[in-house]
Design a protein around this motif. Structure first.
Motif, PDB file in Angstrom:
ATOM      1  N   ASP A 107       6.908 -33.264 -42.964  1.00 57.65           N
ATOM      2  CA  ASP A 107       8.136 -32.678 -43.383  1.00 57.65           C
ATOM      3  C   ASP A 107       8.224 -32.855 -44.849  1.00 57.65           C
ATOM      4  N   GLN A 177      18.680 -30.020 -37.376  1.00 56.38           N
ATOM      5  CA  GLN A 177      18.085 -29.314 -38.729  1.00 56.38           C
ATOM      6  C   GLN A 177      18.423 -29.762 -39.946  1.00 56.38           C
ATOM      7  N   HIS A 181      16.645 -31.759 -42.975  1.00 55.84           N
ATOM      8  CA  HIS A 181      16.640 -31.331 -44.371  1.00 55.84           C
ATOM      9  C   HIS A 181      17.252 -32.306 -45.497  1.00 55.84           C
TER      10      HIS A 181
END
Length: 187
Positions: A107, A177, A181
């Motif tokens: 990520d 999500q 982020h």
């Protein structure tokens, strides 16, 4: 084509147990995650560390190690360097054994290799919920790959290796999500 583990380390252990035996070779670029060598020793396999060139690309000799299993941490720990997915696809096509792409830190990268787990018969991609999802104590890892490789890992998986509370935390994290982020941007 998905398997859960007690962290991605559990998935790494399953991959070694399912693919290598005593005297077989496991390969990886060096430096990289030291658990790879520990798992090779436990299995009685030989660890072939192939030094990164100065630019941290993959050495052409990595594919030529006659390894039953090749690990590539991407992004790599401890260097933080990234191998382009195109290069990983070429390695999967030439390495001869099973390729595990260890995406514990994915990520924090610009691209991922998940498509290789769908398109290459010898490629597994492992992810951890410990890093970017900040769930280290929950111990959930996710593995993706061809049905035949996942079935082989299931044969050596410990029973009930991921508890119900960990599963619930992982599902909640995957569904959030925006939180992921925001954390990745902070880091």
């Amino acid at each position: 084509q998905v398997i859960c583990g007690n962290g991605s380390d559990d998935l790494l252990t399953m991959a070694v147990r399912a693919t290598t035996g005593e005297g077989d070779t496991i390969a990886s670029p060096a430096p990289s995650y030291t658990l790879y060598e520990t798992l090779a020793q436990i299995q009685g396999a030989r660890m072939a560390w192939v030094p990164f060139p100065q630019d941290y690309s993959l050495a052409p000799t990595l594919a030529g190690q006659s390894a039953r299993l090749t690990f590539v941490a991407n992004p790599n720990s401890p260097t933080g360097t990234v191998v382009p997915v195109k290069v990983l696809a070429e390695l999967a096509d030439t390495c001869g054994g099973v390729l595990v792409i260890d995406e514990a830190y994915v990520d924090f990268a610009d691209e991922h290799a998940l498509d290789l787990a769908r398109t290459r018969p010898n490629c597994l991609v492992f992810r951890s919920m410990s890093k970017s999802y900040a769930l280290a104590g929950v111990r959930v890892g996710l593995g993706f790959g061809p049905k035949a490789l996942i079935e082989g890992m299931l044969k050596v998986k410990d029973s009930y290796n991921v508890n119900r509370l960990s599963q619930a935390a992982a599902v909640a994290a995957l569904e959030d999500q925006p939180d992921l982020h925001a954390r990745v941007a902070r880091v």
